[in-house]
Enzyme design. Structure first.
Site, mmCIF file in Angstrom:
data_model
loop_
_atom_site.group_PDB
_atom_site.id
_atom_site.type_symbol
_atom_site.label_atom_id
_atom_site.label_comp_id
_atom_site.label_asym_id
_atom_site.label_seq_id
_atom_site.Cartn_x
_atom_site.Cartn_y
_atom_site.Cartn_z
ATOM 1 N N GLY A 91 -4.895 5.996 0.408
ATOM 2 C CA GLY A 91 -6.218 6.068 1.004
ATOM 3 C C GLY A 91 -7.231 5.249 0.241
ATOM 4 O O GLY A 91 -7.028 4.066 -0.041
ATOM 5 N N TYR A 142 0.834 -1.205 0.000
ATOM 6 C CA TYR A 142 0.000 0.000 0.000
ATOM 7 C C TYR A 142 0.868 1.254 0.000
ATOM 8 O O TYR A 142 1.855 1.370 0.734
ATOM 9 C CB TYR A 142 -0.900 0.020 1.248
ATOM 10 C CG TYR A 142 -1.476 1.392 1.508
ATOM 11 C CD1 TYR A 142 -2.493 1.892 0.710
ATOM 12 C CD2 TYR A 142 -0.971 2.208 2.524
ATOM 13 C CE1 TYR A 142 -3.002 3.162 0.916
ATOM 14 C CE2 TYR A 142 -1.469 3.471 2.748
ATOM 15 C CZ TYR A 142 -2.491 3.952 1.942
ATOM 16 O OH TYR A 142 -2.978 5.206 2.137
#
Length: 519
Positions: A72, A65
């Site tokens: 987000g 990520y």
């Protein structure tokens, strides 16, 4: 590494060896200490392992990520390999939207320390060169200009920390040795190349609780001093109004043994002379009004709260607070929510209330001191004027009004910030801590309470001099020395004069913890 004319006299705090305390952060924030990275082999190995593992993972097509994905809610969007290197710079830029006043230099330094200590845990996948650049910022007094407003406290302090990231890469404005310039110009002057961020480093810098934690460290230190000061001036107020010393007798507090309450009572007890006997036993009230009699109970709440608040702030300070968490030596990546600032939010909301109660306590003490109906024979408004000019002099009347205003504002700000969570960023950040707002509120309440304390410092000094003007003082050595030290900066108030300058000077003395209050 040590710069400046007094650098040789400064201590140096090594990052990566032992945990840092609130006091360590405050010393660095006020330039009483420099910093250096540990040269311990285990520390070096742990930092290097995280960065190397992440590099191998990306080379083998791994998904992480914020490294190979958007940020987000955009975590479902894959970033092409040829754009991965550019992604962190975009993160720093699109969060460059902070507003409000800029954090003062000591607060910025506290933020830098908090981020450095967190990344030095070795769980963020950053390179040692990034840690060294943070050290350089502190030791060369190169400070990002960080707007105070714009963080919801999860995913961490993204917007304010983007200004730190921008300084590292040579963008945006900065304070360099006290002068406003650009980050690029400051790095040129130092002969250091701005950092080129590795794939996770933009996220690692920004996705954490460093702003709220740094501010919380400053708040804890200021609150601890205020509680001690509040005990000293309570003792002076009691002596000036011929209070009942038995209200602070250790035997009384042995039957309700809250540690902070006992501590506060002991400090007051020692300052008034450590005896329940009084030469005015016949004329003194059997029970003083609550703002005197219950002072240890009010101050004690703050003292006891500070014990767990300091614990939680220091735990946050010495933790990895970003996402994802990487263990390069064990070879794993886990995605979580350590950027959530709930502990700091709750701690600062709690400290707000405890400190505002100190303001209220001191404001009530001042109200008693200036009122001829309740101050046991002191002049109305503590005016020092006698004779024919007495009718036109009003002493501390205006100061008491100001104190009431500052107290009211402090009390108004005690509404807890942490219960006002907002859903942001496409409902990805749908529960946020608001820890930075809580910390900023706390610092504002501290500022207002320090102003109330300054008013009471001047008033109690005036009151004890008025009380003992025509008789032998009965002040302990500590109280007598304190009043004498106050008089160095503020003369006895005889004829009315503007007291703004005296008050501002006293506030600064409180803020700088000028007076040693040891028993």
């Amino acid at each position: 590494m040590k710069t400046g004319p007094n650098a040789s006299a400064k201590s140096c705090r090594v990052i990566g060896d032992d945990a840092l305390s609130v006091r360590d952060v405050v010393d660095i924030a006020f330039c009483r200490s420099t910093v250096a990275l540990s040269d311990d082999a285990g520390f070096t190995r742990r930092i290097d392992a995280g960065a190397e593992y992440l590099e191998r993972l990306l080379a083998n097509g791994g998904t992480v990520y914020g490294v190979t994905t958007g940020y987000g809610d955009s975590c479902t969007i894959a970033v092409p390999s040829d754009l991965v290197a550019e992604l962190p710079l975009h993160l720093t830029r699109y969060h460059g939207c902070g507003l409000g006043e800029h954090l003062p230099p000591e607060a910025v330094r506290a933020v830098l320390v908090a981020r450095l200590v967190s990344l030095a845990q070795g769980a963020s996948g950053v390179r040692r060169v990034l840690l060294q650049r943070l050290v350089d910022l502190l030791n060369h007094d190169l400070l990002p200009c960080i707007p105070a407003e714009g963080s919801v406290g999860a995913s961490g302090d993204l917007t304010p920390l983007s200004y730190l990231a921008a300084t590292l890469v040579g963008e945006r404005a900065a304070l360099y040795r006290g002068e406003l310039t650009t980050a690029a110009a400051a790095w040129r002057d130092l002969g250091i190349e701005p950092l080129t961020l590795a794939p996770k480093e933009g996220l690692a810098i920004m996705n954490g609780t460093a702003v709220m934690t740094g501010l919380a460290c400053l708040a804890v230190a200021r609150a601890e001093y205020l509680t001690r000061l509040c005990c000293r001036i309570t003792a002076l107020a009691s002596l000036a109004m011929r209070g009942n010393p038995g209200h602070f007798d250790p035997r009384l507090f042995a039957v309700k043994p809250h540690a902070g309450q006992i501590e506060a009572a002991r400090w007051i007890w020692e300052d008034i002379g450590g005896t329940s006997a009084s030469s005015d036993a016949e004329s003194m009230r059997l029970q003083d009004r609550y703002s005197i009699r219950c002072a240890p109970h009010v101050i004690g709440v703050a003292r006891d709260a500070l014990s767990w608040i300091r614990r939680d702030v220091e735990n946050e300070l010495n933790s990895a607070s970003d996402n994802p968490i990487i263990d390069g030596e064990a070879g794993w990546v886990l995605h979580g929510g350590h950027f959530y600032g709930g502990h700091i939010a709750f701690a600062m909301d709690g400290l707000k209330t405890a400190v505002a109660n100190l303001a209220d306590l001191m404001d009530r003490q001042l109200a008693l001191l200036v009122d001829g109906r309740y101050n046991h024979g002191l002049p109305q408004n503590l005016s020092g004027t006698v004779g024919t000019r007495a009718p036109i002099n009003h002493g501390f009347k205006g100061v008491q009004i100001g104190s009431s205003a500052w107290t009211a504002e402090a009390l108004k700000l005690t509404m807890p910030a942490s219960v006002f969570s907002r859903s942001t960023e496409c409902h990805n950040q749908d529960k946020v801590s608001l820890g930075t707002i809580a910390a900023r509120d706390c610092l504002r309440i501290l500022e207002l309470t320090e102003q109330v304390a300054a008013a009471l410092v001047l008033a109690t000094a005036q009151a004890v001099e008025l009380r003992f003007r025509d008789e032998t003082p009965v002040l302990t050595a500590n109280c007598a020395a304190f009043v004498e030290a106050v008089r160095v900066h503020s003369e006895f108030l005889d004829e009315d004069r503007p007291l703004e300058g005296d008050l501002r000077c006293t506030v600064e003395l409180i803020r700088s913890r000028h007076w040693s209050l040891d028993a």
